[in-house]
Design a protein around this motif. Structure first.
Motif, PDB file in Angstrom:
ATOM      1  N   GLY A 115       0.808  -1.209   0.000  1.00 50.93           N
ATOM      2  CA  GLY A 115       0.000   0.000   0.000  1.00 50.93           C
ATOM      3  C   GLY A 115       0.842   1.260   0.000  1.00 50.93           C
ATOM      4  O   GLY A 115       2.035   1.239   0.310  1.00 50.93           O
ATOM      5  N   THR A 116       0.196   2.359  -0.377  1.00 54.30           N
ATOM      6  CA  THR A 116       0.873   3.660  -0.415  1.00 54.30           C
ATOM      7  C   THR A 116       0.147   4.716   0.406  1.00 54.30           C
ATOM      8  O   THR A 116       0.732   5.744   0.738  1.00 54.30           O
ATOM      9  CB  THR A 116       0.983   4.169  -1.871  1.00 54.30           C
ATOM     10  N   THR A 117      -1.118   4.483   0.745  1.00 54.97           N
ATOM     11  CA  THR A 117      -1.893   5.499   1.470  1.00 54.97           C
ATOM     12  C   THR A 117      -1.658   5.378   2.977  1.00 54.97           C
ATOM     13  O   THR A 117      -1.124   4.383   3.465  1.00 54.97           O
ATOM     14  CB  THR A 117      -3.394   5.354   1.183  1.00 54.97           C
ATOM     15  N   SER A 118      -2.112   6.390   3.710  1.00 53.44           N
ATOM     16  CA  SER A 118      -1.892   6.414   5.155  1.00 53.44           C
ATOM     17  C   SER A 118      -2.665   5.314   5.874  1.00 53.44           C
ATOM     18  O   SER A 118      -2.304   4.937   6.999  1.00 53.44           O
ATOM     19  CB  SER A 118      -2.290   7.778   5.717  1.00 53.44           C
ATOM     20  N   THR A 119      -3.738   4.798   5.263  1.00 53.16           N
ATOM     21  CA  THR A 119      -4.529   3.741   5.910  1.00 53.16           C
ATOM     22  C   THR A 119      -4.075   2.341   5.496  1.00 53.16           C
ATOM     23  O   THR A 119      -4.680   1.354   5.905  1.00 53.16           O
ATOM     24  CB  THR A 119      -6.029   3.900   5.576  1.00 53.16           C
ATOM     25  N   SER A 120      -3.025   2.243   4.663  1.00 52.08           N
ATOM     26  CA  SER A 120      -2.542   0.927   4.252  1.00 52.08           C
ATOM     27  C   SER A 120      -1.769   0.273   5.390  1.00 52.08           C
ATOM     28  O   SER A 120      -1.127   0.957   6.205  1.00 52.08           O
ATOM     29  CB  SER A 120      -1.649   1.037   3.016  1.00 52.08           C
ATOM     30  N   ILE A 121      -1.801  -1.050   5.437  1.00 54.48           N
ATOM     31  CA  ILE A 121      -1.099  -1.750   6.508  1.00 54.48           C
ATOM     32  C   ILE A 121       0.409  -1.609   6.360  1.00 54.48           C
ATOM     33  O   ILE A 121       1.135  -1.645   7.360  1.00 54.48           O
ATOM     34  CB  ILE A 121      -1.523  -3.229   6.583  1.00 54.48           C
ATOM     35  N   LEU A 122       0.920  -1.432   5.151  1.00 54.15           N
ATOM     36  CA  LEU A 122       2.356  -1.242   4.974  1.00 54.15           C
ATOM     37  C   LEU A 122       2.813   0.076   5.594  1.00 54.15           C
ATOM     38  O   LEU A 122       3.837   0.131   6.292  1.00 54.15           O
ATOM     39  CB  LEU A 122       2.733  -1.278   3.492  1.00 54.15           C
ATOM     40  N   SER A 123       2.058   1.142   5.360  1.00 57.70           N
ATOM     41  CA  SER A 123       2.415   2.433   5.945  1.00 57.70           C
ATOM     42  C   SER A 123       2.423   2.347   7.464  1.00 57.70           C
ATOM     43  O   SER A 123       3.323   2.880   8.137  1.00 57.70           O
ATOM     44  CB  SER A 123       1.432   3.514   5.488  1.00 57.70           C
ATOM     45  N   MET A 132      -3.303  -3.627  14.144  1.00 55.68           N
ATOM     46  CA  MET A 132      -4.070  -2.683  13.335  1.00 55.68           C
ATOM     47  C   MET A 132      -5.333  -3.363  12.847  1.00 55.68           C
ATOM     48  O   MET A 132      -5.336  -4.552  12.539  1.00 55.68           O
ATOM     49  CB  MET A 132      -3.218  -2.180  12.159  1.00 55.68           C
ATOM     50  N   TYR A 133      -6.419  -2.638  12.805  1.00 59.17           N
ATOM     51  CA  TYR A 133      -7.705  -3.153  12.323  1.00 59.17           C
ATOM     52  C   TYR A 133      -8.131  -4.410  13.083  1.00 59.17           C
ATOM     53  O   TYR A 133      -8.821  -5.269  12.535  1.00 59.17           O
ATOM     54  CB  TYR A 133      -7.635  -3.465  10.830  1.00 59.17           C
ATOM     55  N   GLY A 134      -7.705  -4.540  14.333  1.00 51.76           N
ATOM     56  CA  GLY A 134      -8.066  -5.714  15.112  1.00 51.76           C
ATOM     57  C   GLY A 134      -7.237  -6.943  14.774  1.00 51.76           C
ATOM     58  O   GLY A 134      -7.546  -8.044  15.228  1.00 51.76           O
ATOM     59  N   THR A 135      -6.172  -6.778  13.982  1.00 51.78           N
ATOM     60  CA  THR A 135      -5.296  -7.878  13.576  1.00 51.78           C
ATOM     61  C   THR A 135      -3.881  -7.599  14.069  1.00 51.78           C
ATOM     62  O   THR A 135      -3.433  -6.456  14.081  1.00 51.78           O
ATOM     63  CB  THR A 135      -5.282  -8.012  12.041  1.00 51.78           C
ATOM     64  N   THR A 136      -3.170  -8.641  14.462  1.00 47.99           N
ATOM     65  CA  THR A 136      -1.772  -8.509  14.864  1.00 47.99           C
ATOM     66  C   THR A 136      -0.884  -9.179  13.827  1.00 47.99           C
ATOM     67  O   THR A 136      -1.085 -10.354  13.484  1.00 47.99           O
ATOM     68  CB  THR A 136      -1.524  -9.154  16.242  1.00 47.99           C
ATOM     69  N   LEU A 137       0.085  -8.433  13.303  1.00 48.48           N
ATOM     70  CA  LEU A 137       1.024  -8.958  12.316  1.00 48.48           C
ATOM     71  C   LEU A 137       2.353  -9.271  12.987  1.00 48.48           C
ATOM     72  O   LEU A 137       2.749  -8.596  13.939  1.00 48.48           O
ATOM     73  CB  LEU A 137       1.233  -7.951  11.181  1.00 48.48           C
ATOM     74  N   PRO A 138       3.080 -10.270  12.482  1.00 47.42           N
ATOM     75  CA  PRO A 138       4.356 -10.633  13.112  1.00 47.42           C
ATOM     76  C   PRO A 138       5.468  -9.637  12.774  1.00 47.42           C
ATOM     77  O   PRO A 138       5.389  -8.906  11.793  1.00 47.42           O
ATOM     78  CB  PRO A 138       4.657 -12.006  12.506  1.00 47.42           C
ATOM     79  N   ASP A 139       6.509  -9.631  13.590  1.00 42.99           N
ATOM     80  CA  ASP A 139       7.702  -8.859  13.279  1.00 42.99           C
ATOM     81  C   ASP A 139       8.426  -9.503  12.095  1.00 42.99           C
ATOM     82  O   ASP A 139       8.206 -10.671  11.760  1.00 42.99           O
ATOM     83  CB  ASP A 139       8.656  -8.826  14.483  1.00 42.99           C
TER      84      ASP A 139
END
Length: 324
Positions: A115-123, A132-139
């Motif tokens: 993603g490129t926008t401020s609401t993207s998970i990559l940003s 984020m969004y109720g989800t946990t991503l790994p390191d």
């Protein structure tokens, strides 16, 4: 593939504004102009406006036609999964549909850290966030990494053209935006639609990276798919063949969507703070070519170029005369 000269003939006839005074209850969205007919039907005209970063960046010739006809392909390919709002297509840029009460939640389904926008998970991930969004991503994930599982990242629906805000399942239910059963149904339908889209995209040599869905309630309270589906505006596509190689070397995946224009803008300014520079004609022309290529790759059909001597709005008015 359409010749560049044939495409260039449409550069000066973009549909920036689809205002038709004879049609009632006009509402102008970021990309589409809407008219409520008063009998439960709505006319939606897809313009050539290109929206990103909460603003209109430019207009891409033939984009509205691509969006309408590609969405038509996907609506037909997924109608066994979820009912949709389609009634008829009186013009290549126009959809007549059932009027729905749009859900106040916009559903984005994601398969990659992108993603490129401020609401993207990559940003968000780049800033150090893992929840984020109720989800946990790994390191330890890298840009454009395949996610451990397909996730849904809901946002508020910015009806006024404003900025979408991050949501979670808990916020949606606690805030009364949807009931728990409604949220479950929306999630089930969205994940099933994404799976169908991912499958067809892969058959065409593409990766469906992420996509946005909008749902609404019909007069009987049923959840219906609305707006558009799996178009270059609502979805991110990468080329399957080159993804693994480019990911391994840290290169951006080859993109097949409006990221082309977004990336051009981001390389030259902060689009949330700075004025957007004028986008050159060659970039606009390449964007038009990409939109058409998405249509032809996914549908397997040649894109039908309209007559360049007939202005787009003039043609649309003629095809909608019965609705005046």
């Amino acid at each position: 593939m359409i010749e560049a000269t044939a495409l260039a003939a449409h550069l000066d006839d973009v549909l920036q504004d689809a205002t038709i005074a004879e049609l009632p209850d006009h509402y102008r969205g970021k990309v589409r102009d809407n008219y409520d007919l008063g009998d439960g039907r709505r006319i939606i005209i897809a313009t050539d406006r290109l929206s990103a970063f909460d603003k209109i960046l430019t207009a891409i010739p033939l984009k509205g036609q691509v969006l309408t006809q590609l969405a038509r392909f996907w609506f037909e390919a997924t109608r066994d999964i979820c009912p949709n709002h389609v009634i008829e297509y009186p013009d290549p840029n126009v959809l007549v549909c059932r009027r729905l009460d749009i859900l106040p939640v916009e559903i984005v389904v994601r398969d990659y850290l992108a993603g490129t926008t401020s609401t993207s998970i990559l940003s968000m991930y780049r800033t150090g966030r893992r929840e984020m969004y109720g989800t946990t991503l790994p390191d330890g994930m890298r840009d454009n990494h395949k996610l451990p599982r397909t996730i849904i990242t809901p946002t508020t629906k910015a009806f006024d053209g404003g900025h979408d805000e991050e949501l979670s399942e808990a916020k949606i239910i606690a805030g009364g935006l949807l009931t728990a059963p409604q949220w479950r149904e929306v999630c089930e339908r969205a994940l099933a639609l994404f799976e169908r889209g991912r499958e067809i995209a892969r058959q065409r040599g593409l990766i469906l990276v992420d996509t946005k869905y909008e749902f609404g309630f019909d007069k009987d309270g049923r959840i219906i798919l609305a707006d558009e589906i799996h178009t270059p505006d609502s979805s991110r596509y990468w080329f399957l063949e080159s993804y693994e190689r480019r990911f391994a070397t840290g290169e951006r995946p080859e993109s097949f969507d409006k990221d082309f224009v977004r990336s051009w803008v981001v390389a030259r300014c902060d689009p949330y703070k700075d004025p957007i520079p004028e986008i050159p004609r060659d970039v606009v022309l390449e964007a038009a070519r990409l939109y058409i290529s998405v249509f032809e790759t996914i549908t397997g059909h040649a894109f039908p170029l309209p007559d360049p001597t007939v202005p787009v709005l003039q043609r649309i008015r003629a095809n909608l005369a019965n609705f005046f």
